[in-house]
Design an enzyme around this catalytic site. Structure first.
Site, short mmCIF file in Angstrom:
data_model
loop_
_atom_site.label_atom_id
_atom_site.label_comp_id
_atom_site.label_asym_id
_atom_site.label_seq_id
_atom_site.Cartn_x
_atom_site.Cartn_y
_atom_site.Cartn_z
N ASN A 191 -10.38 1.06 1.68
CA ASN A 191 -9.21 0.97 2.56
C ASN A 191 -9.53 1.53 3.94
O ASN A 191 -10.00 2.65 4.07
CB ASN A 191 -8.07 1.83 1.99
CG ASN A 191 -7.47 1.26 0.73
OD1 ASN A 191 -8.01 0.35 0.14
ND2 ASN A 191 -6.35 1.82 0.32
N ASP B 152 0.82 -1.21 0.00
CA ASP B 152 0.00 0.00 0.00
C ASP B 152 0.87 1.27 0.00
O ASP B 152 1.82 1.37 0.78
CB ASP B 152 -0.88 -0.04 1.27
CG ASP B 152 -1.96 1.01 1.29
OD1 ASP B 152 -2.44 1.42 0.21
OD2 ASP B 152 -2.35 1.42 2.41
N HIS B 153 0.54 2.21 -0.88
CA HIS B 153 1.19 3.54 -0.89
C HIS B 153 2.70 3.51 -1.05
O HIS B 153 3.43 4.17 -0.29
CB HIS B 153 0.86 4.32 0.39
CG HIS B 153 -0.50 4.92 0.35
ND1 HIS B 153 -0.84 5.95 -0.51
CD2 HIS B 153 -1.61 4.65 1.06
CE1 HIS B 153 -2.10 6.26 -0.32
NE2 HIS B 153 -2.61 5.49 0.61
N HIS C 285 -7.05 10.68 4.52
CA HIS C 285 -6.47 9.64 5.37
C HIS C 285 -6.53 10.14 6.82
O HIS C 285 -6.26 11.30 7.09
CB HIS C 285 -5.01 9.39 5.00
CG HIS C 285 -4.85 8.71 3.68
ND1 HIS C 285 -4.43 9.35 2.55
CD2 HIS C 285 -5.08 7.42 3.30
CE1 HIS C 285 -4.38 8.49 1.55
NE2 HIS C 285 -4.77 7.31 1.97
N GLY C 286 -6.86 9.24 7.72
CA GLY C 286 -7.00 9.66 9.11
C GLY C 286 -8.45 10.02 9.38
O GLY C 286 -9.31 9.83 8.52
N SER D 17 -11.65 5.47 6.93
CA SER D 17 -11.98 5.67 8.35
C SER D 17 -12.75 6.97 8.55
O SER D 17 -12.50 7.96 7.86
CB SER D 17 -10.70 5.74 9.18
OG SER D 17 -10.09 4.48 9.23
#
Ligand code: 13P
Length: 277
Positions: free
Chosen positions: A223, A82-83, A173-174, A204
């Site tokens: 994800n 990932d990433h 993200h986060g 998330s």
């Protein structure tokens, strides 16, 4: 070389209108929770490992565990890199045996992103591996991203030959500060123009309803990282509050696992992947 399992499950998800959950794992315990919960719910699953996680495990150790996991659990299991921003690092791990990976050149200008992705795709083909790329840029915390242009996405997929595409439609993200505002119309436009599986990063902190709406509009892989870390850590903290003298790792790790298991099971339900394994 048989057909790539990651490719098969993502194409099935796209065709049948569900999403494959991709859970970021960090250590043996988080890996166990994801595998055991997915197996119990008969869900296909992806275990995502960032460069720092691969370094933490050691890639050879991780690959050995991946092989054992595929033997032990009777569901489709894909270990996914990932990433990765460094294409040479990603190629090294593809060569070592990973069958699925993301090259993240999303912060590079369009033409450079295309060139980097094309190179990695052509390399990965030689090993039967599949590649995910990102166009536009998913933000991180307070840092804003750049939304994916639908027309550009179409050209990008054609030019690179990439297998799946991460799109930026307003997630970060986060955990979100404030209320998430997702651009569903943009997602629908991209999905109408592009026929490969689309990926949602920054899963998330989104409501179940928002997640389901993205799946309806063409997302085939979701994800999740931060919510898992938080659940595991909260489980440990609570355990130590009640048992401050505990020193048996197997006892307190179990508390972290139990707490994280709930999140994994909830996300599998929301993805609609239960029973599809
Ligand atoms: P979250 O940490 O927001 O769940 O994002 C996960 C992710 O996109 C990993 O690639």
């Amino acid at each position: 070389m048989g057909e790539n399992k990651g490719k098969i499950i993502l194409q099935k998800a796209r065709k049948e209108g569900f999403a494959v959950p991709a859970f970021n794992i960090y250590n043996l315990e988080t890996m166990q929770v994801v595998l055991e919960t997915a197996a119990r719910m008969q869900s296909p699953v992806m275990l995502a490992t960032t460069p720092s996680t691969v370094n933490y495990f050691g890639h050879d150790f991780l690959l050995a565990l991946a092989e054992k996991a595929r033997e032990r659990y009777k569901i489709p299991v894909v270990f996914h890199l990932d990433h990765f921003q460094d294409k040479e690092e990603l190629k090294k791990y593809i060569k070592a045996g990973f069958s699925s990976g993301m090259i993240d050149a999303s912060r590079s200008p369009y033409t450079e992103n295309v060139e980097i992705v094309k190179e990695v795709v052509s390399f990965a083909r030689g090993y039967g591996s599949v590649v995910e790329a990102e166009l536009g840029n998913v933000g991180r915390g307070e840092q804003k991203g750049t939304l994916t242009e639908p027309g550009e996405a179409k050209g990008f997929v054609r030019e690179t030959g990439v297998d799946s595409l991460a799109v930026a439609i307003g997630t970060v993200h986060g955990i979100f500060k404030g209320k998430p505002n997702l651009d569903f119309k943009r997602l629908e436009e991209i999905s109408n123009l592009v026929d490969i599986p689309l990926v949602l990063h920054g899963g998330s902190g989104l409501s179940d309803n928002d997640l389901k709406e993205t799946i309806k509009r063409g997302i085939s892989k979701i994800n999740i990282a931060t919510e898992l870390k938080e659940a595991f850590t909260d489980g440990l903290k609570n355990y130590f509050q009640e048992n401050p003298e505990e020193n048996d790792l197997r006892h307190y790790m179990e508390a972290g696992k139990k707490s994280m298991e709930k999140v994994v099971a909830e996300k599998i339900k929301v993805c609609g992947s239960e029973g599809r394994g």
